[in-house]
Structures are given as C-alpha cells and as structure tokens.
Design a protein around this motif. Structure first.
Motif, PDB file in Angstrom:
ATOM      1  N   GLU A 174       1.035  -1.258   0.007  1.00  0.00           N
ATOM      2  CA  GLU A 174       0.086   0.143  -0.022  1.00  0.00           C
ATOM      3  C   GLU A 174       1.000   1.262  -0.029  1.00  0.00           C
ATOM      4  N   GLY A 175       1.895   1.333  -0.756  1.00  0.00           N
ATOM      5  CA  GLY A 175       2.999   2.447  -0.975  1.00  0.00           C
ATOM      6  C   GLY A 175       3.884   2.782  -0.023  1.00  0.00           C
ATOM      7  N   ALA A 176       3.746   1.883   1.338  1.00  0.00           N
ATOM      8  CA  ALA A 176       4.801   1.849   2.123  1.00  0.00           C
ATOM      9  C   ALA A 176       5.568   0.519   2.433  1.00  0.00           C
ATOM     10  N   LEU A 177       6.872   0.982   3.029  1.00  0.00           N
ATOM     11  CA  LEU A 177       7.779  -0.261   2.959  1.00  0.00           C
ATOM     12  C   LEU A 177       7.592  -0.704   4.558  1.00  0.00           C
ATOM     13  N   PRO A 178       7.141  -2.034   4.862  1.00  0.00           N
ATOM     14  CA  PRO A 178       6.982  -2.170   6.229  1.00  0.00           C
ATOM     15  C   PRO A 178       8.362  -2.622   6.782  1.00  0.00           C
ATOM     16  N   HIS A 179       8.458  -2.119   7.867  1.00  0.00           N
ATOM     17  CA  HIS A 179       9.901  -2.520   8.784  1.00  0.00           C
ATOM     18  C   HIS A 179       9.457  -2.975  10.006  1.00  0.00           C
ATOM     19  N   LEU A 180      10.029  -4.416  10.506  1.00  0.00           N
ATOM     20  CA  LEU A 180       9.841  -4.675  11.944  1.00  0.00           C
ATOM     21  C   LEU A 180      11.137  -4.612  12.451  1.00  0.00           C
ATOM     22  N   ASP A 181      10.904  -3.788  13.684  1.00  0.00           N
ATOM     23  CA  ASP A 181      12.115  -3.400  14.673  1.00  0.00           C
ATOM     24  C   ASP A 181      12.348  -4.765  15.405  1.00  0.00           C
ATOM     25  N   LEU A 182      13.333  -5.263  15.332  1.00  0.00           N
ATOM     26  CA  LEU A 182      13.565  -6.790  16.075  1.00  0.00           C
ATOM     27  C   LEU A 182      13.903  -6.547  17.545  1.00  0.00           C
ATOM     28  N   MET A 183      14.298  -5.167  17.761  1.00  0.00           N
ATOM     29  CA  MET A 183      14.419  -5.146  19.573  1.00  0.00           C
ATOM     30  C   MET A 183      13.125  -4.736  20.055  1.00  0.00           C
ATOM     31  N   THR A 184      12.196  -4.156  19.514  1.00  0.00           N
ATOM     32  CA  THR A 184      10.913  -3.588  20.189  1.00  0.00           C
ATOM     33  C   THR A 184       9.769  -4.411  19.572  1.00  0.00           C
ATOM     34  N   GLY A 185       9.826  -4.867  18.542  1.00  0.00           N
ATOM     35  CA  GLY A 185       8.836  -5.840  17.963  1.00  0.00           C
ATOM     36  C   GLY A 185       7.764  -4.720  17.153  1.00  0.00           C
ATOM     37  N   LYS A 186       8.167  -3.546  17.119  1.00  0.00           N
ATOM     38  CA  LYS A 186       7.004  -2.626  16.162  1.00  0.00           C
ATOM     39  C   LYS A 186       7.369  -2.786  14.961  1.00  0.00           C
ATOM     40  N   LEU A 187       5.983  -2.855  14.317  1.00  0.00           N
ATOM     41  CA  LEU A 187       6.082  -2.948  12.847  1.00  0.00           C
ATOM     42  C   LEU A 187       5.808  -1.092  12.293  1.00  0.00           C
ATOM     43  N   THR A 188       6.540  -0.570  11.772  1.00  0.00           N
ATOM     44  CA  THR A 188       6.479   0.779  10.959  1.00  0.00           C
ATOM     45  C   THR A 188       6.299   0.756   9.474  1.00  0.00           C
ATOM     46  N   ARG A 189       5.548   1.431   9.214  1.00  0.00           N
ATOM     47  CA  ARG A 189       5.210   1.845   7.638  1.00  0.00           C
ATOM     48  C   ARG A 189       6.056   2.899   7.381  1.00  0.00           C
ATOM     49  N   PHE A 190       7.279   2.923   6.355  1.00  0.00           N
ATOM     50  CA  PHE A 190       7.997   3.851   6.087  1.00  0.00           C
ATOM     51  C   PHE A 190       7.556   4.364   4.502  1.00  0.00           C
ATOM     52  N   TYR A 191       7.806   5.628   4.092  1.00  0.00           N
ATOM     53  CA  TYR A 191       7.431   5.943   2.971  1.00  0.00           C
ATOM     54  C   TYR A 191       8.669   6.912   2.128  1.00  0.00           C
ATOM     55  N   PRO A 192       9.091   6.149   1.138  1.00  0.00           N
ATOM     56  CA  PRO A 192      10.307   7.011   0.130  1.00  0.00           C
ATOM     57  C   PRO A 192       9.912   8.298   0.188  1.00  0.00           C
ATOM     58  N   THR A 193      10.957   9.312   0.493  1.00  0.00           N
ATOM     59  CA  THR A 193      10.867  10.801   0.252  1.00  0.00           C
ATOM     60  C   THR A 193      11.785  11.259  -0.673  1.00  0.00           C
ATOM     61  N   GLU A 194      13.235  10.635  -0.192  1.00  0.00           N
ATOM     62  CA  GLU A 194      14.322  11.485  -1.070  1.00  0.00           C
ATOM     63  C   GLU A 194      15.389  10.191  -1.214  1.00  0.00           C
ATOM     64  N   ASN A 195      15.918  10.142  -2.407  1.00  0.00           N
ATOM     65  CA  ASN A 195      17.150   9.288  -2.892  1.00  0.00           C
ATOM     66  C   ASN A 195      18.385  10.254  -2.679  1.00  0.00           C
ATOM     67  N   HIS A 196      19.188   9.821  -2.189  1.00  0.00           N
ATOM     68  CA  HIS A 196      20.514  10.415  -1.952  1.00  0.00           C
ATOM     69  C   HIS A 196      21.358  10.189  -3.357  1.00  0.00           C
ATOM     70  N   GLU A 197      22.028  11.427  -3.760  1.00  0.00           N
ATOM     71  CA  GLU A 197      22.751  11.088  -5.001  1.00  0.00           C
ATOM     72  C   GLU A 197      23.983  10.104  -4.828  1.00  0.00           C
ATOM     73  N   ILE A 198      24.655  10.052  -3.477  1.00  0.00           N
ATOM     74  CA  ILE A 198      25.918   9.467  -3.348  1.00  0.00           C
ATOM     75  C   ILE A 198      25.858   7.895  -3.251  1.00  0.00           C
ATOM     76  N   ILE A 199      26.759   7.203  -3.952  1.00  0.00           N
ATOM     77  CA  ILE A 199      27.015   5.923  -3.944  1.00  0.00           C
ATOM     78  C   ILE A 199      28.122   5.447  -3.453  1.00  0.00           C
ATOM     79  N   LEU A 200      28.094   4.439  -2.667  1.00  0.00           N
ATOM     80  CA  LEU A 200      29.270   4.090  -1.870  1.00  0.00           C
ATOM     81  C   LEU A 200      29.783   2.594  -2.353  1.00  0.00           C
ATOM     82  N   ARG A 201      31.002   2.208  -2.354  1.00  0.00           N
ATOM     83  CA  ARG A 201      31.377   0.978  -2.826  1.00  0.00           C
ATOM     84  C   ARG A 201      32.145   0.432  -1.727  1.00  0.00           C
ATOM     85  N   ILE A 202      31.996  -0.756  -1.146  1.00  0.00           N
ATOM     86  CA  ILE A 202      32.787  -1.687  -0.200  1.00  0.00           C
ATOM     87  C   ILE A 202      32.940  -2.904  -1.024  1.00  0.00           C
TER      88      ILE A 202
END
Length: 131
Positions: free
Chosen positions: A46-74
């Motif tokens: 439903e337009g959100a990225l669900p995220h389960l916090d494994l420390m608290t057990g809380k499920l949060t719905r996140f919505y993308p707002t801004e992509n950062h331009e920087i790309i890192l390489r490891i």
C-alpha cells in the motif's frame, strides 16, 4: 609479476569484477537504481515499506521521500541511501546494500536507522564514494 599483483588485488576485493570495471558510473548508477526500484516494488505494501524493529517488535510503515545521490562501494558491494518518513512524519535513513550477480545487481541488505556500521566502514576507508 604484473598478473600476480592484479590477481592479488582482485582476491583482496580492491577491484570490482571485470564486468563491473567496464561499466561507466552512469551505467552502474542506472542499474543500481533499477534494481532498487524492482526490489522496493516487491516489498512495498500500500505504498509503504514495512519494517519490523527486532528490538521492540514494532512494525512501522515507511514511505520513500528522497534518494541521496551518493553511492558508496565496499569491495564488490554498492550502497545507496535514502530518506524515509513514517506515518507520524518522523524521518529515517535507509541504506540499501547491493552486489553484482553476474547479469545485473541484487539487493542483499537493507538497514533502516542503523548508520553506525556504515559510518565505521567509511571511517576505516573500506567504504568509498563511487566517483
């Protein structure tokens, strides 16, 4: 002697695979962004990225707002970052870790509000800005 030195650098992960070396920064960026979009499309509900916090057990719905331009390489892993916002408007940072899979790229890890490990890799020089 030169072959041995190049092989050693490849073995240590100091050079990306030959298929990645031949690509331009624009090609890599485009492929990484496409991979990220496909992966997010599969994960979003439903337009959100669900995220389960494994420390608290809380499920949060996140919505993308801004992509950062920087790309890192490891070594052979690329990191793209973005800003998300939850239902309350609280911002969160997200780091997407991707690697080359032979024919393209795959998302292998997502970290939300867990920037300390990436900052440590940057400080040690293991995570470098892709330019």
């Amino acid at each position: 002697m030169i072959r041995i030195a190049l092989f050693a650098l490849l073995a240590l992960g100091l050079f990306p695979p030959a298929s990645v070396q031949a690509q331009s920064l624009t090609e890599i960026r485009t492929q990484l962004q496409a991979t990220l979009q496909r992966s997010l499309s599969r994960s979003m509900m439903e337009g959100a990225l669900p995220h389960l916090d494994l420390m608290t057990g809380k499920l949060t719905r996140f919505y993308p707002t801004e992509n950062h331009e920087i790309i890192l390489r490891i070594a052979d892993v690329y990191v793209m970052c973005a800003t998300l916002v939850d239902d309350d408007g609280t911002e969160a940072t997200v780091d997407y870790y991707m690697t080359h899979n032979g024919s393209g790229y795959s998302l292998i890890r997502t970290e939300i509000n867990n920037r300390a490990p990436l900052l440590a890799l940057m400080k040690s020089g293991k995570a470098i800005r892709l330019e």
